[in-house]
Design an enzyme around this catalytic site. Structure first.
Site, mmCIF file in Angstrom:
data_model
loop_
_atom_site.group_PDB
_atom_site.id
_atom_site.type_symbol
_atom_site.label_atom_id
_atom_site.label_comp_id
_atom_site.label_asym_id
_atom_site.label_seq_id
_atom_site.Cartn_x
_atom_site.Cartn_y
_atom_site.Cartn_z
ATOM 1 N N ASN A 69 -6.491 9.230 6.622
ATOM 2 C CA ASN A 69 -7.712 8.471 6.435
ATOM 3 C C ASN A 69 -7.391 6.996 6.238
ATOM 4 O OD1 ASN A 69 -10.434 8.066 6.124
ATOM 5 N ND2 ASN A 69 -10.378 8.341 3.901
ATOM 6 N N HIS B 271 -10.795 -0.488 0.789
ATOM 7 C CA HIS B 271 -10.682 0.669 1.690
ATOM 8 C C HIS B 271 -12.041 0.761 2.386
ATOM 9 C CE1 HIS B 271 -9.802 5.142 2.412
ATOM 10 N NE2 HIS B 271 -11.083 5.042 2.679
ATOM 11 N N HIS C 248 0.816 -1.217 0.000
ATOM 12 C CA HIS C 248 0.000 0.000 0.000
ATOM 13 C C HIS C 248 0.852 1.270 0.000
ATOM 14 C CE1 HIS C 248 -4.074 1.677 1.547
ATOM 15 N NE2 HIS C 248 -3.430 2.605 0.878
ATOM 16 N N HIS D 10 1.241 5.234 -2.211
ATOM 17 C CA HIS D 10 0.737 6.170 -3.221
ATOM 18 C C HIS D 10 1.969 6.859 -3.813
ATOM 19 C CE1 HIS D 10 -3.482 5.712 -1.944
ATOM 20 N NE2 HIS D 10 -2.966 5.564 -0.746
ATOM 21 N N ASP E 133 0.738 2.744 3.576
ATOM 22 C CA ASP E 133 -0.169 3.810 3.114
ATOM 23 C C ASP E 133 0.613 5.120 2.967
ATOM 24 O OD1 ASP E 133 -2.387 5.133 2.198
ATOM 25 O OD2 ASP E 133 -3.525 4.996 4.066
HETATM 26 ZN ZN LIG Z 1 -7.182 3.901 1.862
#
Ligand SMILES: [Zn+2]
Lengths: 337, 448
Positions: free
Chosen positions: B286, B187, B66, B68, B313
């Site tokens: 989040n 999610h 995970h 980004h 994340d």
């Molecule tokens: Zn997420």
């Protein structure tokens, strides 16, 4: 006191200092020349990023009575609404010469963030931030209640607290910065606070707060309060399923004529009705209750100026010692009612 | 690797099984472990470099399900190049890049682009995650099969950032990916219960006047999804589990034999909602930071296997999107370069887990979930599989450092650990036998 950001972190000593200073300021407002030189040469910026004419003009009057220069900066039609960052805005205002920034902001925590960011060195006064706090509203409410109690006891208000006073706060607690600021401040001052609201408008975790909670306004009034503070309710809340209809809200949680009568019979003989304004007549308060002699609305407005004078004076005078500044020759003081 | 490529002998390090052994890397493979490593190294031809790992832990290269990486679309926040530099510095040899780029990674073209960028960067394997629905809009399925069949060989599908909240769409996605042994990573966030949500819902959100993100909004989706996975006999992966209640539901599902795996982030293992009192948007994320009891439940869940893996994340954001009011600030934190130190601090130094456990949650299990065969080749007890691709991370657990985001390799500076003291530092990383990190610094990328 460098900033005023919330009442939750306001000590009893600081709260009393502000209220006692406000009494001094109030004496000035009673004079023919309503002006003090205390903040001559200092600049107060009213940075209002959310509409609130009432609060803004109250701060403006307060600053002017202390001889400060006032700059009003509102979000509408300015760079803020066009996407300029808060950081750039406040740094610009400081470059113009701001000594204190009085900020009304739509976002919870904006005042605390501004004070802690290191972006500026000015004092920050929170004039209402989102659904977080509105500390000067609570201070003016406390000033009003304290005078009321002093009158009952036949003493002067200076140095006194609200010990033993029973205050009911009614309505949309969940979305109300006024309710939060009042809860923290009034309990710090020794009052007993009851929140009366539909369960949907009671914040999560309220059982950890220093107050009683009831879903029955009748019960709260029957318990004989000294003050009932009605919060403004937005009728749009019914579209978010917080309550079924405006009519049902009024029946259950409005200060109706029947409940006014109940307050007359069950409440303290001199019980007062408070409202931060503007009132929704017919929704949370009936016309009779709004126009009742018990309603302190106008007294609250006048006290608002005194409290804001006190706050501006204290954050800008840079005194950190306890005690009340001697601003007014004692001969000029009004006799305390 | 050409036959003249250097060989590497990692000497004196502690392996995840607790033994002290040498490790030999040859031709991009883990050629030998133990006494045989040195004899084979000395017997072999070609240049030999020695990596002194005395006092250090030799781990399988870390695998992150995970991240980004923001490319394409938000190259001002991160690129595949900068993000994989950060990954390498954090000890990762494989990362999954979530699909919420611009354009969204919902087609073979975009996932191949990201995959190609990863190969060109060469710091770490990059596996694009494919979007479940077109444009993450939650309306119709993206071409999952095309992404699976592309050069990126996508096996993990997620609308991360958005919840696949439509139960029918979720059911179909779970069923459909069985065709290529894929997994849907959810999610879990019930959208109606979290409209405008700003922080964990509880007494503190009430005090701070911030709209709450209630635990039930996560738990309700997880409960629904495990039942759906059971009903259709599919695999489900739950992203960034953040509440004690979610851990309980997943534990219940696993006891019933439902094929669910779950991930927790480093920040949910260490930080709590108390930090929101500052209104500093660096703590806005989040799902939001939760309570101490949730942190403890997640740690226990990782220790007992209820939670399978730690996924960072990693969510880089530009300064402008964080230097603003809390309510309008972007959600997310960087995490690649601090993940292993946080795991050591929260799980190893607390006695909840040994290094074999760390290898399990940060390497072999995430590799298995994503069906990677070139990563995480280590047994449950922490014994390396010889002959496997040499993805190896050498870690010094004895140093203590103060986190300074300015020194991080990621392009963004939104680390919530800024100013905190954390243990440990990655010293060397081998990606398929190539040293991408040597002696605490980036070395050279691997070329394909
Ligand atoms: Zn997420």
């Amino acid at each position: 006191m460098k900033h005023l950001l919330s009442t939750q972190d306001l000590s009893l000593a600081d709260a009393l200092r502000i209220l006692d200073t406000a009494e001094e300021m109030s004496a000035v407002s009673g004079r023919e020349v309503k002006k003090l030189p205390a903040l001559r040469g200092r600049t107060v910026v009213n940075l209002f990023l959310e509409d609130s004419t009432r609060t803004r003009i109250s701060f403006e009057a307060a600053a002017k009575r202390l001889s400060a220069d006032v700059i009003n900066f509102t979000g509408k039609g300015t760079s803020v609404s066009k996407g300029e960052s808060l950081k750039d805005t406040v740094q610009t205002l400081e470059a113009i010469g701001a000594d204190a920034i009085v900020m009304r902001h739509w976002g919870s925590g904006a005042a605390a963030q501004l004070a802690g960011s290191g972006w500026i060195t000015s004092s920050v006064v929170n004039a209402g931030d989102g659904t977080h706090e509105h500390p000067t509203q609570a201070l003016l409410d406390a000033l009003t209640l304290r005078r009321h109690l002093a009158r009952r006891h036949g003493t002067g208000p200076r140095g006194t607290d609200l010990a033993g006073m029973k205050v009911v706060i009614v309505g949309d607690i969940l979305h109300s910065r006024v309710a939060r600021s009042n809860l923290w401040l009034l309990t710090t001052l020794g009052a007993e606070v009851t929140l009366a609201a539909p369960p949907t408008l009671v914040p999560v975790g309220v059982e950890q707060w220093p107050c009683h909670v009831t879903y029955s306004l009748d019960e709260a009034i029957a318990a004989g309060p000294d003050a009932v503070m009605m919060l403004r309710v937005q009728s749009e809340r019914m579209h978010e399923a917080f309550f079924p209809s405006a009519a049902e809200y009024t029946r259950s949680w409005g200060l109706t004529d029947d409940r006014l009568a109940l307050l007359e019979s069950a409440g303290a003989a001199d019980a007062v009705i408070m409202h931060p304004g503007p009132m929704n007549r017919g929704l949370e308060i009936s016309a009779a209750a709004a126009d009742s002699v018990r309603n302190t609305a106008l007294e609250q407005v006048a006290n608002g100026v005194s409290v804001r004078m006190a706050v501006l004076y204290l954050v800008l005078s840079g005194t950190d010692t306890a005690g009340t500044p001697d601003l007014v020759p004692s001969a000029a003081r009004r006799p305390e009612a | 690797m050409s036959p003249t490529a250097p060989r590497y002998l990692i000497t004196g390090g502690t392996l995840p099984d607790g033994t002290t052994s040498d490790v030999l890397i040859e031709d991009g493979l883990l050629a030998a472990v133990g006494p045989e490593a040195r004899s084979r190294a000395e017997a072999g031809d070609g240049p030999l470099e020695t990596v002194d790992a005395a006092g250090r832990i030799v781990l399988p290269g870390l695998v992150d399900l995970h991240t980004h990486l923001r490319e394409p679309g938000r190259e001002d926040a991160e690129t595949v190049e900068t993000g994989t530099r950060a990954a390498a510095m954090g000890g990762f040899t494989s990362v999954h890049a979530m699909a919420n780029s611009t354009p969204v990674a919902d087609s073979a073209g975009v996932v191949e682009q990201v995959w190609q960028l990863g190969r060109e960067a060469g710091w770490c394997d990059v596996h694009p995650v494919g979007a479940v629905t077109v444009g993450l809009a939650g309306e119709r399925l993206a071409e999952l099969g095309a992404m699976a069949a592309s050069r990126a060989e996508v096996r993990v599908f997620s609308d991360d950032g958005m919840c696949v909240s439509d139960p029918v769409l979720m059911r179909r996605a779970l069923e459909y990916v069985k065709a290529f042994d894929g997994v849907v990573a959810q999610h879990a966030q019930e959208p109606r219960l979290t409209e405008g949500a700003q922080m964990n819902e509880g007494e503190l959100s009430s005090v701070l006047g911030l709209s709450g993100w209630p635990a039930v909004a996560e738990e309700a989706i997880i409960a629904r999804d495990v039942l759906l996975a059971q009903h259709v006999g599919s695999r489900l992966h739950v992203c960034h589990v953040s509440t004690a209640g979610s851990v309980e539901i997943i534990r219940w599902a696993k006891e019933r034999g439902i094929e669910v795996t779950a991930e927790a982030t480093p920040h949910h293992l260490l930080l709590t909602e108390e930090l929101v009192r500052t209104y500093d948007p660096v703590f806005k994320v989040n799902p939001p930071l939760r309570r101490e009891a949730d942190v403890m439940a997640l740690r226990e869940g990782l220790a007992d296997g209820t939670i399978d893996t730690v996924g960072t994340d990693h969510a880089p954001h530009t300064a402008e999107t964080k230097e603003c009011e809390w309510t309008v600030a972007a959600m997310g934190m960087t995490g690649l370069e601090t993940a292993l130190p946080v795991v050591q601090h929260a799980l190893v130094d607390t006695g909840l887990m040994d290094w074999a456990g760390v290898s399990r949650i940060l390497s072999s299990t995430p590799a298995r979930i994503a069906r990677l065969t070139d990563q995480g080749r280590i047994s449950a007890s922490g014994v390396f599989e010889t002959g496997a691709p040499a993805n190896v991370t050498v870690y010094d657990p004895h140093v203590t450092r103060t986190v300074d985001p300015a020194t991080h390799a990621t392009r963004s500076r939104n680390s919530p650990y800024r100013g905190m003291e954390l243990p440990g530092q990655v010293t060397d990383v081998f990606n398929h036998g190539h040293p991408v990190v040597r002696d605490r610094a980036l070395a050279t990328p691997r070329t394909h």
